[in-house]
Design a protein around this motif. Structure first.
Motif, PDB file in Angstrom:
ATOM      1  N   LEU A 187     -25.048  33.753  55.803  1.00 22.17           N
ATOM      2  CA  LEU A 187     -25.796  35.010  55.872  1.00 22.17           C
ATOM      3  C   LEU A 187     -27.269  34.833  55.507  1.00 22.17           C
ATOM      4  CD1 LEU A 187     -23.518  37.844  54.423  1.00 22.17           C
ATOM      5  CD2 LEU A 187     -24.483  37.661  56.723  1.00 22.17           C
ATOM      6  N   ALA A 188     -27.580  33.758  54.789  1.00 27.03           N
ATOM      7  CA  ALA A 188     -28.983  33.495  54.444  1.00 27.03           C
ATOM      8  C   ALA A 188     -29.841  33.363  55.697  1.00 27.03           C
ATOM      9  CB  ALA A 188     -29.092  32.231  53.589  1.00 27.03           C
ATOM     10  N   ILE A 189     -29.262  32.864  56.776  1.00 26.87           N
ATOM     11  CA  ILE A 189     -30.032  32.652  58.004  1.00 26.87           C
ATOM     12  C   ILE A 189     -30.469  33.983  58.624  1.00 26.87           C
ATOM     13  CG2 ILE A 189     -30.002  31.661  60.336  1.00 26.87           C
ATOM     14  CD1 ILE A 189     -27.984  29.564  59.187  1.00 26.87           C
ATOM     15  N   PRO A 190     -29.546  34.892  58.964  1.00 31.79           N
ATOM     16  CA  PRO A 190     -30.023  36.143  59.572  1.00 31.79           C
ATOM     17  C   PRO A 190     -30.806  37.026  58.602  1.00 31.79           C
ATOM     18  CG  PRO A 190     -27.652  36.254  59.226  1.00 31.79           C
ATOM     19  CD  PRO A 190     -28.077  34.837  58.938  1.00 31.79           C
ATOM     20  N   VAL A 191     -30.384  37.067  57.338  1.00 32.88           N
ATOM     21  CA  VAL A 191     -31.109  37.891  56.364  1.00 32.88           C
ATOM     22  C   VAL A 191     -32.517  37.341  56.158  1.00 32.88           C
ATOM     23  CG1 VAL A 191     -31.179  38.629  53.944  1.00 32.88           C
ATOM     24  CG2 VAL A 191     -29.027  38.742  55.222  1.00 32.88           C
TER      25      VAL A 191
ATOM     26  N   ALA B  77     -26.424  35.546  62.540  1.00 32.46           N
ATOM     27  CA  ALA B  77     -25.369  36.543  62.314  1.00 32.46           C
ATOM     28  C   ALA B  77     -24.079  36.117  63.005  1.00 32.46           C
ATOM     29  CB  ALA B  77     -25.821  37.913  62.813  1.00 32.46           C
ATOM     30  N   ARG B  78     -24.202  35.537  64.191  1.00 31.41           N
ATOM     31  CA  ARG B  78     -23.014  35.037  64.887  1.00 31.41           C
ATOM     32  C   ARG B  78     -22.350  33.899  64.105  1.00 31.41           C
ATOM     33  NH1 ARG B  78     -24.969  34.696  71.194  1.00 31.41           N
ATOM     34  NH2 ARG B  78     -25.243  36.927  71.494  1.00 31.41           N
ATOM     35  N   MET B  79     -23.178  33.003  63.563  1.00 33.55           N
ATOM     36  CA  MET B  79     -22.632  31.896  62.769  1.00 33.55           C
ATOM     37  C   MET B  79     -21.924  32.412  61.527  1.00 33.55           C
ATOM     38  SD  MET B  79     -25.665  29.016  62.975  1.00 33.55           S
ATOM     39  CE  MET B  79     -25.104  28.245  61.503  1.00 33.55           C
TER      40      MET B  79
ATOM     41  N   PHE C 175     -38.830  34.113  67.898  1.00 34.91           N
ATOM     42  CA  PHE C 175     -37.987  33.075  67.309  1.00 34.91           C
ATOM     43  C   PHE C 175     -37.171  33.626  66.147  1.00 34.91           C
ATOM     44  CE2 PHE C 175     -37.446  29.910  63.949  1.00 34.91           C
ATOM     45  CZ  PHE C 175     -36.612  29.009  64.604  1.00 34.91           C
ATOM     46  N   LEU C 176     -37.806  34.395  65.278  1.00 33.56           N
ATOM     47  CA  LEU C 176     -37.105  34.960  64.118  1.00 33.56           C
ATOM     48  C   LEU C 176     -36.019  35.942  64.552  1.00 33.56           C
ATOM     49  CD1 LEU C 176     -40.158  35.404  61.734  1.00 33.56           C
ATOM     50  CD2 LEU C 176     -38.232  33.828  61.417  1.00 33.56           C
ATOM     51  N   ALA C 177     -36.280  36.715  65.597  1.00 35.12           N
ATOM     52  CA  ALA C 177     -35.257  37.632  66.111  1.00 35.12           C
ATOM     53  C   ALA C 177     -34.070  36.842  66.663  1.00 35.12           C
ATOM     54  CB  ALA C 177     -35.850  38.534  67.197  1.00 35.12           C
ATOM     55  N   THR C 178     -34.355  35.778  67.402  1.00 33.75           N
ATOM     56  CA  THR C 178     -33.286  34.924  67.927  1.00 33.75           C
ATOM     57  C   THR C 178     -32.506  34.278  66.786  1.00 33.75           C
ATOM     58  OG1 THR C 178     -34.622  34.468  69.890  1.00 33.75           O
ATOM     59  CG2 THR C 178     -32.803  32.949  69.434  1.00 33.75           C
ATOM     60  N   LEU C 179     -33.219  33.794  65.784  1.00 37.28           N
ATOM     61  CA  LEU C 179     -32.578  33.170  64.623  1.00 37.28           C
ATOM     62  C   LEU C 179     -31.694  34.172  63.890  1.00 37.28           C
ATOM     63  CD1 LEU C 179     -32.479  30.492  63.048  1.00 37.28           C
ATOM     64  CD2 LEU C 179     -34.388  31.339  61.679  1.00 37.28           C
ATOM     65  N   ALA C 180     -32.143  35.403  63.778  1.00 39.44           N
ATOM     66  CA  ALA C 180     -31.343  36.433  63.106  1.00 39.44           C
ATOM     67  C   ALA C 180     -30.053  36.717  63.880  1.00 39.44           C
ATOM     68  CB  ALA C 180     -32.165  37.718  62.943  1.00 39.44           C
TER      69      ALA C 180
ATOM     70  N   TRP D 102     -16.846  33.570  58.605  1.00 40.24           N
ATOM     71  CA  TRP D 102     -16.451  34.542  57.585  1.00 40.24           C
ATOM     72  C   TRP D 102     -15.016  34.357  57.089  1.00 40.24           C
ATOM     73  CZ3 TRP D 102     -19.971  37.004  55.014  1.00 40.24           C
ATOM     74  CH2 TRP D 102     -19.564  37.944  54.072  1.00 40.24           C
ATOM     75  N   ASP D 103     -14.106  33.981  57.945  1.00 36.74           N
ATOM     76  CA  ASP D 103     -12.700  33.857  57.559  1.00 36.74           C
ATOM     77  C   ASP D 103     -12.367  32.512  56.907  1.00 36.74           C
ATOM     78  OD1 ASP D 103     -12.103  36.416  58.428  1.00 36.74           O
ATOM     79  OD2 ASP D 103     -11.645  35.743  60.466  1.00 36.74           O
ATOM     80  N   GLN D 104     -13.333  31.619  56.836  1.00 34.31           N
ATOM     81  CA  GLN D 104     -13.123  30.326  56.183  1.00 34.31           C
ATOM     82  C   GLN D 104     -13.538  30.438  54.723  1.00 34.31           C
ATOM     83  OE1 GLN D 104     -15.172  27.305  58.473  1.00 34.31           O
ATOM     84  NE2 GLN D 104     -14.862  28.501  60.336  1.00 34.31           N
ATOM     85  N   GLU D 105     -12.999  29.583  53.873  1.00 33.57           N
ATOM     86  CA  GLU D 105     -13.352  29.596  52.447  1.00 33.57           C
ATOM     87  C   GLU D 105     -14.101  28.329  52.076  1.00 33.57           C
ATOM     88  OE1 GLU D 105      -9.864  30.157  50.082  1.00 33.57           O
ATOM     89  OE2 GLU D 105      -9.913  32.331  50.335  1.00 33.57           O
ATOM     90  N   THR D 106     -14.989  28.476  51.108  1.00 34.98           N
ATOM     91  CA  THR D 106     -15.701  27.309  50.598  1.00 34.98           C
ATOM     92  C   THR D 106     -14.763  26.514  49.691  1.00 34.98           C
ATOM     93  OG1 THR D 106     -16.571  28.530  48.698  1.00 34.98           O
ATOM     94  CG2 THR D 106     -17.911  28.512  50.712  1.00 34.98           C
ATOM     95  N   PRO D 107     -14.979  25.204  49.555  1.00 34.39           N
ATOM     96  CA  PRO D 107     -14.033  24.365  48.819  1.00 34.39           C
ATOM     97  C   PRO D 107     -13.899  24.699  47.328  1.00 34.39           C
ATOM     98  CG  PRO D 107     -15.555  23.014  50.101  1.00 34.39           C
ATOM     99  CD  PRO D 107     -16.004  24.423  50.223  1.00 34.39           C
TER     100      PRO D 107
END
Length: 175
Positions: A139-143, A116-118, A107-112, A123-128
């Motif tokens: 990045l918190a998810i895969p890391v 990473a895909r998410m 599960f953790l490998a799949t989540l990583a 990546w090209d979007q900006e936070t408000p």
């Protein structure tokens, strides 16, 4: 490696991983608490809110959650329903926990990978408010999944045997 008293001593690399993980969580929590306190003082004392602080603390909470999961796993602090586990003979308990550990690693490998895909997608979007890449919070998810999997690999035998470490024991180095 085991000590005479039964407590497992960490190798240098594992101890480094644990300490780094602990300090990252501590630093994130301390800065988050400081920012929230400063924002409350600013808002109610000076009638001016730091909008960016609210966004940043939300992202810090996400990172704390994912980075802290592996540390909680080491200490057996995740919520679990062990009714079936406790009903089995000790030999079958270990087999069930080994299977659960293997499923958790999958599960953790799949989540990583999916995390990473998410992160790549965002990546090209900006936070408000902060105007940083939206991929950074993702990045918190895969890391976090990778770090949690690394912790699980390090303590797999102890996980199967239901032997958990306490935070004060985590920094011990093997000699």
């Amino acid at each position: 490696m085991q000590e005479a008293g039964g407590a497992r001593r960490l190798g240098a690399a594992e101890a480094w991983l644990v300490r780094l993980n602990q300090w990252l969580v501590i630093a994130l929590m301390a800065s988050m608490a400081t920012l929230v306190f400063a924002n409350v003082i600013s808002r109610y004392g000076f009638n001016a809110s730091m909008i960016w602080a609210e966004e940043l603390t939300q992202y810090q909470m996400i990172w704390i959650t994912y980075l802290g999961a592996g540390l909680a796993l080491r200490e057996g602090r995740h919520v679990a329903v062990d009714l079936l586990d406790q009903a089995l003979a000790p030999r079958w308990q270990r087999a069930l926990r080994a299977a659960m550990g293997a499923l958790m690693l999958a599960f953790l490998a799949t989540l990583a990978v999916l995390g990473a895909r998410m992160a790549h997608f965002a990546w090209d979007q900006e936070t408000p408010a902060l105007q940083i890449s939206a991929g950074i919070p993702y990045l918190a998810i895969p890391v976090g999944a990778a770090v949690c999997a690394l912790h699980l690999v390090c303590v797999f035998r102890d996980y199967v045997a239901r032997r958990y470490e306490q935070a004060e024991d985590l920094g011990a180095f093997a000699e």
